[in-house]
Design an enzyme around this catalytic site. Structure first.
Site, PDB file in Angstrom:
ATOM      1  CB  CYS A 134      -0.221   0.105   1.046  1.00 19.12           C
ATOM      2  SG  CYS A 134      -1.937   1.452   1.605  1.00 19.12           S
ATOM      3  CB  CYS A 137      -0.698   2.481   3.444  1.00 21.75           C
ATOM      4  SG  CYS A 137      -2.155   1.598   3.487  1.00 21.75           S
ATOM      5  CG  ASP A 138       2.418   1.269   4.816  1.00 23.74           C
ATOM      6  OD1 ASP A 138       2.540   1.963   5.765  1.00 23.74           O
ATOM      7  OD2 ASP A 138       2.619   0.078   4.076  1.00 23.74           O
TER       8      ASP A 138
END
Length: 307
Positions: A134, A137-138
């Site tokens: 992701c 997300c990261d």
């Protein structure tokens, strides 16, 4: 403990939330069961540019708006990991990992898909230590670093482009010499100075220093010559697999694990429906998922009410 509903929806992505809106507005006692945050893959999508009426927007913003709508008419959202669905003659039973069971007259499975892994040495051990599925997300963890994206479809290229706002260099590694992504996405990637495209290569091994990723070994598909990319982040985007293990005892899946449905999104098990990315279909997009959810919920309403 068994809880009773007219309709249980497994999954709270776009398909599940669309089904929730239609079912709860129609007066069905409805619950959405999900192991993750409402919105599904919308939460992992940096930009939505093909939702009618919105030229460009955040996937998470769209997910939040959908969830507010999905619960506005009384539908419940319940955290749960479904492990089995039992097809009874008049009622269906949904069993969760924690022992909770839910009894309903109809079930809509909108559990979506899960990211396919590379299945190479070093991948599993480094999830959360440089391997991520992701970028939204990261991505911020890789500011001023170098990362590799594996895959040549829309998701891979779009996430590679997203990562360029953090990383100094983004490598895209593809097995073939051509992309599978839409041309408009390819055009942006090819002209981005932060992106290097490595064609006709496959990943072989992920290296680390015991605490974090230090590189990935890739091999030329023609010569088998190996090269090491000294990257600190690796983002595989090589496809999805349907999240349907809990339906294994029912004869509703194709050879790839996708749910087989008819024009009403109903399976061969009367009262069990499929919707969204998890069903057999030619196009998996947000707009097609909400269509499936609406169709399944409307048909389930008629079935439950006997009209």
């Amino acid at each position: 403990m068994e809880r009773q509903y007219d309709l249980v929806i497994i999954g709270s992505g776009p398909a599940g939330m669309s089904a929730s809106i239609y079912a709860s507005r129609a007066g069905l006692k409805t619950a959405m069961l999900d192991l993750g945050a409402p919105g599904g893959k919308l939460n992992k999508t940096s930009e939505i540019a093909n939702w009618p009426g919105i030229l460009s927007g955040s996937g998470m913003d769209l997910a939040n708006a959908m969830f507010e709508h999905a619960t506005a008419f009384g539908s419940e959202y319940i955290y749960g990991n479904v492990v089995k669905v039992v097809d009874g003659e008049t009622h269906k039973t949904v069993i969760c990992e924690d022992g909770e069971t839910y009894r309903a007259k109809a079930v809509i499975v909108a559990s979506g898909t899960k990211e396919r892994t590379l299945n190479i040495p070093g991948e599993e051990a480094n999830v959360g230590r440089g391997v991520s599925y992701c970028a939204v997300c990261d991505g911020a963890f890789f500011k001023n670093r170098e990362v590799a994206v594996i895959g040549g479809g829309n998701a891979a290229l779009e996430e590679a482009e997203y990562l360029t706002q953090f990383a100094d260099k983004v490598y895209i590694v593809i097995r073939r010499d051509v992309f599978r992504a839409d041309q408009i996405v390819q055009d942006r990637i090819i002209t981005n100075s932060k992106i290097d495209i490595i064609r006709c290569h496959v990943p072989r091994r992920i290296d680390d220093d015991g605490t974090r990723v230090t590189g990935i070994v890739i091999a030329d598909v023609n010569t088998q010559t190996e090269t090491t990319l000294n990257v600190q982040g690796i983002f595989p985007y090589i496809g999805q697999d349907p999240a349907t293990d809990f339906l294994a005892d029912l004869d509703v899946l194709d050879e790839h694990g996708y749910i087989k449905v008819d024009a009403n999104c109903e399976t061969t098990c009367h009262g069990i429906y499929g919707a969204g990315d998890v069903i057999v279909k030619p196009l998996r997009q947000v707009v097609t998922a909400v269509n499936d959810g609406a169709i399944a919920a409307q048909h389930a309403f008629h079935q439950v009410r006997g009209i």
